[in-house]
Motif scaffolding. Sequence first.
Motif, short mmCIF file in Angstrom:
data_model
loop_
_atom_site.label_atom_id
_atom_site.label_comp_id
_atom_site.label_asym_id
_atom_site.label_seq_id
_atom_site.Cartn_x
_atom_site.Cartn_y
_atom_site.Cartn_z
N VAL A 239 0.85 -1.19 0.00
CA VAL A 239 0.00 0.00 0.00
C VAL A 239 0.88 1.24 0.00
N ASN A 240 0.67 2.11 -0.98
CA ASN A 240 1.36 3.40 -1.05
C ASN A 240 0.36 4.48 -0.68
N MET A 241 0.62 5.18 0.41
CA MET A 241 -0.33 6.17 0.92
C MET A 241 0.13 7.60 0.71
N GLY A 242 1.09 7.80 -0.21
CA GLY A 242 1.52 9.14 -0.54
C GLY A 242 2.42 9.76 0.50
N PHE A 243 2.98 10.89 0.15
CA PHE A 243 3.88 11.65 1.03
C PHE A 243 5.03 10.77 1.53
N GLY A 244 5.49 9.84 0.67
CA GLY A 244 6.61 8.98 1.04
C GLY A 244 6.28 7.89 2.04
N ASN A 245 5.00 7.62 2.24
CA ASN A 245 4.59 6.63 3.24
C ASN A 245 4.01 5.41 2.55
N SER A 246 4.58 4.23 2.80
CA SER A 246 4.07 2.99 2.23
C SER A 246 4.29 1.86 3.23
N ALA A 247 3.56 0.77 3.04
CA ALA A 247 3.65 -0.36 3.98
C ALA A 247 3.16 -1.62 3.31
N SER A 248 3.64 -2.76 3.82
CA SER A 248 3.15 -4.06 3.36
C SER A 248 2.02 -4.53 4.27
N ARG A 249 1.24 -5.48 3.76
CA ARG A 249 0.13 -6.04 4.51
C ARG A 249 0.03 -7.52 4.15
N LEU A 250 0.15 -8.40 5.15
CA LEU A 250 0.13 -9.85 4.94
C LEU A 250 -0.95 -10.48 5.81
N SER A 251 -1.55 -11.55 5.31
CA SER A 251 -2.54 -12.26 6.12
C SER A 251 -2.56 -13.73 5.77
N ALA A 252 -2.91 -14.54 6.76
CA ALA A 252 -3.10 -15.98 6.58
C ALA A 252 -4.20 -16.41 7.54
N ASP A 253 -5.17 -17.17 7.07
CA ASP A 253 -6.26 -17.56 7.95
C ASP A 253 -6.90 -18.86 7.49
N VAL A 254 -7.69 -19.43 8.39
CA VAL A 254 -8.46 -20.65 8.13
C VAL A 254 -9.90 -20.38 8.55
N THR A 255 -10.85 -20.77 7.70
CA THR A 255 -12.27 -20.58 7.99
C THR A 255 -12.99 -21.93 7.99
N TYR A 256 -13.73 -22.19 9.05
CA TYR A 256 -14.54 -23.41 9.15
C TYR A 256 -16.01 -23.01 9.04
N THR A 257 -16.75 -23.70 8.19
CA THR A 257 -18.14 -23.37 7.93
C THR A 257 -19.03 -24.58 8.16
N ARG A 258 -20.18 -24.34 8.79
CA ARG A 258 -21.15 -25.41 9.05
C ARG A 258 -22.51 -24.99 8.48
N ASP A 259 -23.07 -25.89 7.67
CA ASP A 259 -24.40 -25.69 7.12
C ASP A 259 -25.38 -26.52 7.96
N PHE A 260 -26.30 -25.83 8.65
CA PHE A 260 -27.25 -26.50 9.54
C PHE A 260 -28.58 -26.80 8.86
N GLY A 261 -28.63 -26.64 7.55
CA GLY A 261 -29.88 -26.88 6.84
C GLY A 261 -30.30 -25.65 6.07
N PRO A 262 -31.50 -25.62 5.54
CA PRO A 262 -31.92 -24.52 4.67
C PRO A 262 -32.19 -23.21 5.38
N HIS A 263 -32.08 -23.18 6.74
CA HIS A 263 -32.42 -21.94 7.46
C HIS A 263 -31.28 -21.37 8.30
N LEU A 264 -30.16 -22.08 8.46
CA LEU A 264 -29.13 -21.60 9.38
C LEU A 264 -27.75 -22.05 8.91
N ALA A 265 -26.77 -21.12 9.01
CA ALA A 265 -25.38 -21.43 8.70
C ALA A 265 -24.48 -20.56 9.57
N ALA A 266 -23.27 -21.06 9.86
CA ALA A 266 -22.32 -20.34 10.70
C ALA A 266 -20.91 -20.63 10.22
N SER A 267 -20.01 -19.68 10.46
CA SER A 267 -18.61 -19.87 10.13
C SER A 267 -17.74 -19.13 11.14
N GLY A 268 -16.51 -19.58 11.30
CA GLY A 268 -15.54 -18.94 12.17
C GLY A 268 -14.19 -18.89 11.49
#
Length: 405
Positions: A239-268
């Motif tokens: 990311v370059n934010m002008g005025f000589g200011n820039s920075a990197s940005r890194l991410s790593a993640d895992v998402t678990y999803t559960r389908d409880f049927g036609p009316h409810l779902a959740a993820s973390g």
Amino acid sequence: MVLGIWAGASSAQSDFTIRTSSGQRLFAEPQYWLNMTQDQRLPIRERRLDAQTGITAWAPPPSKRSGLTPWIGMGFEVNNTGGISDSVFTITPGFRYRYDTRRLSFAAEYAVEAALHLERSNLSRALQGHGGFARLAYALDERSHLTFHNIFSDTRNVRDAPLLGPLSNGIRLTSNTFVAGYSFSASRRSKLDITWTNSANLVGTPVRPNIHENTLAGRYQYALSQTTGIATALSAGWVNMGFGNSASRLSADVTYTRDFGPHLAASGTIGVLHTSASGGSTIPRLGATLIHANRFARYELAASRDIIAIPGLRDLARSDEITGKALMRLKPGLILDMSLGYQRLGLYDAAATKTSVVSASGKLSYALRRDVWIWAQLEVSRENTGATSQNNNRLIIGFSRNLSD
């Protein structure tokens, strides 16, 4: 039930579908009136109006699957941003175009907004803004496809920005985001997505920075069973934010999803975020989503953490956000869309500035007939930064109409 891939759409949770005796539905996306029926079978009066960044009027749903659909919208807006009031009448002509073949899908939209500010006469403000998008998807074969997506806006209506405080009243914000993606489905249970994103936010004043971002990301989804799925994601950005200011940005993640049927779902989601801003910082990434639906309503509660760039500021910010949304069909043609949110921002600047934003919005639309809609929208928010605060309020009423069948 059998798991499969549906290339024609994607949900917030997954691109998999579950096939049942009555048809198919998206994995982890509960069923309600908008997704229980295919687009061509759902009456146009029962579909949602769409918002476009920087444009006041809401675009009506296209009247046909392929071809050109011109539309027009008008609105009257009363707003107060940081104690400065304004009343605006807007007229917005626009069009949508769609073309589909067995392997190729193309869609585009463009709109221009003219405005009359009733409390000040300034001809330079006649053009409030314009913007649009174009999306091209091409299937290389049955398992892989390419997508290209570009979104553009040039506007004085900056209400979609995360913070309004850094953007003075009447400032012009030009934004463009280009995304190129490749998807490969190794099997019915797995899918790999690779994307490159280039974005720019240009602020029309020399005292505020122009922000440029480049991000490369990969995401792998795997269906553990008919009701559970897991996804891993990696991304690296600069990311370059002008005025000589820039920075990197890194991410790593895992998402678990559960389908409880036609009316409810959740993820973390759990993972890690890192930025080189302010000498470097590594924080845990946490998130969760809960979705419930019945035939005529969809409710969503979501919490997330990210590191973001904010138009008008020269530093990255840690964002912790929780939002609640409700989408309801009150009667045929009458749709209510509401949201409530809280966001806490911590800037990676020398003072480690903290800002909190509380916001609420509601939009009510009604289809008078299959080509005419009336709508009203209310937005309120409050930004607190240390000992200072800013209230932002906006009320709009208007109508939108498709000009062809």
